[in-house]
Enzyme design. Sequence first.
Site, mmCIF file in Angstrom:
data_model
loop_
_atom_site.group_PDB
_atom_site.id
_atom_site.type_symbol
_atom_site.label_atom_id
_atom_site.label_comp_id
_atom_site.label_asym_id
_atom_site.label_seq_id
_atom_site.Cartn_x
_atom_site.Cartn_y
_atom_site.Cartn_z
ATOM 1 N N LYS A 228 0.906 38.789 -17.112
ATOM 2 C CA LYS A 228 0.879 38.182 -18.442
ATOM 3 C C LYS A 228 2.281 37.652 -18.705
ATOM 4 C CE LYS A 228 -0.140 38.638 -23.263
ATOM 5 N NZ LYS A 228 0.846 37.555 -23.454
ATOM 6 N N ARG A 233 1.766 29.097 -23.966
ATOM 7 C CA ARG A 233 0.501 28.704 -23.349
ATOM 8 C C ARG A 233 0.386 27.183 -23.386
ATOM 9 N NH1 ARG A 233 -4.692 31.237 -23.398
ATOM 10 N NH2 ARG A 233 -5.904 30.225 -21.744
ATOM 11 N N ARG A 248 -0.674 25.678 -27.096
ATOM 12 C CA ARG A 248 -1.847 26.280 -27.696
ATOM 13 C C ARG A 248 -1.932 26.001 -29.181
ATOM 14 N NH1 ARG A 248 -2.909 32.319 -28.945
ATOM 15 N NH2 ARG A 248 -4.247 31.655 -30.654
ATOM 16 N N GLU A 276 1.107 28.592 -18.230
ATOM 17 C CA GLU A 276 2.156 29.015 -19.139
ATOM 18 C C GLU A 276 3.385 28.150 -18.890
ATOM 19 O OE1 GLU A 276 1.078 31.744 -20.824
ATOM 20 O OE2 GLU A 276 2.845 32.653 -21.749
ATOM 21 N N LYS A 399 -6.080 41.182 -22.014
ATOM 22 C CA LYS A 399 -4.654 41.314 -21.777
ATOM 23 C C LYS A 399 -4.282 42.781 -21.887
ATOM 24 C CE LYS A 399 -3.806 39.573 -26.468
ATOM 25 N NZ LYS A 399 -3.231 38.495 -27.246
#
Lengths: 531, 386
Positions: A228, A233, A248, A276, A399
Site C-alpha cells: 500500500k 492515487r 482520485r 500511485e 487495505k
Amino acid sequence: MERFAQLFSALDATTRTGEKTAALAAYFREAPEPDRLWTVALLSGRRPKRAVTATRLAEWAADRAGLPGWLFDESYAVTGDLAETIALILPPAGAPQARSLSDWIGLILTLSAQAEPERRAAVLAAWDALDGTERFLFNKLITGGFRMGVARGLMVRALAQATGIEEPDLAHRLMGDWTPERTTWAGLILTNDPGADLTRPYPFCLAHPLEAEPATLGDPSDWAADWKWDGIRGQAVLRGGRFSLWSRGEDLVTDRFPELAELADRLPQGTVVDGEILAFRDGRPLPFAALQTRIGRKTVTKKQLAEAPVVLMAYDLLEAEGRDLRGEPFDTRRAGLEALAAAMPGGTPFRLSPLIPFADWPALAAARAGAAGEAAEGVMVKRRGSPYHTGRKRGDWWKWKLDPMSFDAVMVYAQAGHGRRANLYTDFTFALWDGDVLVPVTKAYSGLTDAEFNEITAWVRRHTLERFGPVRRVAPDLVFEIAFEGIQESSRHKSGIALRFPRMARWRRDKPAAEADTIDTARDLLRARGP
Amino acid sequence: MPFAQSAGKRPPITWACDQILCNRDQYRPPSGRRAPPSLPATGPYLLRMAREPVLSFTDRGIYCAAGDFHIDPWRPVDRAIVTHAHSDHARSGMRRYLATPRTIAAMRHRLGPIAAEPLPHGEARRIGGATVSLHPAGHVPGSAQVRVEVGGEVWVVSGDYKTVPDGLSEPFEPVPCHAFISECTFGLPVFRWAPEAEIRADLNRWWAECAASGRTALVGAYSLGKAQRILAALDPSVGPILTHGAVEAMTEVLRGEGLALPATEHLVPGMTAKTHPGAILVAPPSALGSPWARRFGPVSDAFASGWMRLRGIRRRRAVDRGFVMSDHADWEGLTTAIRATGAERVFVTHGYTAPFRRWLEDQGYDAGIVTTDWQGDEAEETEVTE
Ligand SMILES: [Zn+2]
Ligand SMILES: [Zn+2]
C-alpha cells in the site's frame, strides 16, 4: 436558492445515509435542471473559482456590520468558518430576493472580471438580498471552498434513484473534464456516451480497511497482495494520441507531473493504467512529505523535479487496445499489466508495483510488518478473481495498514476548538519527558468522545497556569496515549520529530504524568519505523 | 490563583475624589455606540466614594464586605444572595439564602430544605452597611440582578440575563449603577436571536410537520426556564403536550408560583405514539437519543439553545432540528444592557470574556474580567448531561 438551502439543511441535519440519499434524489427530481446540474458539479468538486479574496470579504463584512477587524477575527476563531461568520454578523437582509442557485452562481462567475468597487457593490447587494442559510451558501460559493459532506457514491445513488440509470454507468458519465457552463443536465446525465471522450478516466475502485483477521478471507491462494503506497492515487489515460493523468480527487493533473508525459510515447494507444503517483529517487519511494512539495503547484521548478521526481507505480490495467477490461478478473488484468511493464524501456517513470508472494496468512502478516522498510503504509489484498469495481464495494479489495504507533504523552497546552467544538477545549499540545523537562512533541485534537472533551474542558478551566491569547498552559497532569501513522525527523519542531495523523487514542487516567514516555521512545520509533 | 483580573494595561480608574454631586435630572442613558458612559444617579445625593470596593471577588464568590454576604457563591458561606436557581448559581451548603420567592421555590425543589428569606423584585433590604434589592433579569422565572448600594455607590451583579421578553420571565429591567458585573455567555457579534414570535411560529410549524408525518416531536430543554418557555410557546391545538418527570416536577413548582402554563401530561410507561398521536415531548437534553425517547415510537428530535446559532454545534448535537432559543442576552442585548446601566466600570464573566472585555474597553469602559465558578447552563445544555 431557497430549494438548494433546504437541501443543504436536510443533508446537514442528518448522518443517516438513507435520509441523505432521499433528500438528494428528491432534489434531483424537483429542482430546475440548471440547478441540478450545478449541484452535481458542486458535489463532484467542480466549484466556481474564488471570486473575492477572504481578506476583502472579511473587511467588507466587518465594515458593513460596523465591527472592528479584530472582533471579526475573534468571531471567525469561534465559528471556524469564514462564510458562516460573515453570514452571522451581517444585519438581517433589507431587500430579500428569491433567485435560483444557478442564477446566483451566474452572478458569482461575472465577479472576477469586474473592478473592485463594482465587485464590492455586487457582494454587498447580495448580502442584503439573502438571509440565513442562503447567505451562508452564497458566501461558500464565493470563497470557492464549498463542500457538502456528501460522498460521491451517495450522490450517484441518488442520481440513479432520480433518473433510473444504473449507478456504474452514471459514475462513468460523471468522470472527466466537464463543467456546468459547457454542458446541460440532459447532455451530461441523460444522453451521455462515456466512450466518446478521449480523456475520460474510469471511476476508481476503492478498498475497505481490513479490521478482522486476514484468515477470515479464506484460502490465501484466492488472493494477491502488493504494497500500500503512500502517494497520490492516479489514472494514466492514453487514447487517440492524447495523454491525461487524473488524480482520485478527479483533478486533471497532467501538467503538474510533466515527467510522466513521457508515458504518452511509451504506452500503446488505448491504454488506461491505475496506480500511485509516488515521489521516487535512487530506486526507492521518498516520504510523502517530498510529494507534498509537488501538490498544489501549477508550475514545477527544476529544483522540485530534481529533488522529488515522480513515477507511476502501476497496479492495475483498466483498458488495453481501447477495450474496457474492468469486467475481467484481477489475474487477467495483472498479466496484461506485467506484459506492458516488461515492454517498457529502463528509465521510464513507470514501475510495476510488485506482488508480494505469500503461502499463508502468517507469511503475509510478516511481510506487512516490514512495510515501513519498503516505504509503504501496509499491504493491499485483492481477490484474484474479482472485477475492477466502481467505487467502494466491500469484499474484494482490502487495505491492511500497519498498526499505528503510539506513546503516552502529557498535556501541556489547551486551546478551544472551533466549529463543532466552539465551546470546548479540544486542541491540545502534548509533551514527552527529556530528563525532567517536558518537551512538546505534537498537537492533537481528535480521538476523544464528546463526554471526555466536556470533562477535560471543565478541568482546563480549573487548571490553567497561564494564558496566551486563546491558548492556556495547563498543569502537566493529564496523560494521553497518542497514536500516529508516521514519524519523521523535522528541523521545524523543537523536539526534532514530526508525526503524521496524530490523535488521542485514549485518556490514560491510570497513569500519573511522571510515568509518561520519554523522548527516547519517540526516537526509537523513528529508527524502527521512520522513512 | 488570582480570581479577579484587573482591566489589562489601562491604569485603574481614579477613585480619588471624595465627593461627587449627582443629580438624577442630569442622567441620560448614553446613546450611540461610541458615546462615553455618563455617571448614573438614583436620586440627588452626595456620593461618597468608598475606600473599599462595594464588591470584591474572592475564591468563594462575589463578596460584599459592608453587608457581609456573598452573591452566587460556589463554596459554603454564611449568607448567600442567589440570582436564580440554576445549579451553577444556586448551590447547596449555605447557612441562609436570600432570593426572590420564585427562585426560593425552585431552589427548595432542587436542594431540599434550606433556610431562605424571600425578597420580591424591587424591594430594598438593609443588610449591615449595604442596601440590597433584586431586579428582574429576564433569564428564567424569578431570576434577578442584585443591586448593592454602599455609601451611595451602586454595584449591580447581573446574574444570567436576557433583555428580550420571553413571555414568561419577569422582563429585564436596566438598573443604573456605577459598576456592573455582567455575564457574557454569548459575547460575540455572531450571536443574534430572532424575535420570540418568530421562534414560537417555527417551533409550532415543526411540531405540526412532525405530527403530520407520524413522528413524535421531542424537544430537549433544560428543566428550569427553557422547558417552561417552550411550554408557553406551544400551540395546544396541534396535539397533546407530554413531559419528562424532571420537567413536569419543575413545571409544577412554577405553576405553584403563579405561572400560567398550558396543560401537560407526565409521560409514564404505557404511553406511546399510538395512545398519544401527534404529541410533543418536552424533556431534559439528556433524554435525547435515550431509550426513554425510543420507547415512545419514532421521534424527530430538536434542541433549543443559543448555541444552535452555530452550525458546528448543531452538527455536533446531531439532532433533526436546532432552535436558536437562548435565555442569555445576545450581542445586541449585552451591549444595550450595559449601555443602559450607565456604568463606567464593567466586569465580565461567564463566556467570551476576553474579546468582550476588549470591545468594552474600545468603547471607553473601564472593563475587567472576573473568573467565577459559574459554568454556564447554556454550556451544559449543548451536552448530554444536565
Ligand atoms: Zn442561568
Ligand atoms: Zn449561569
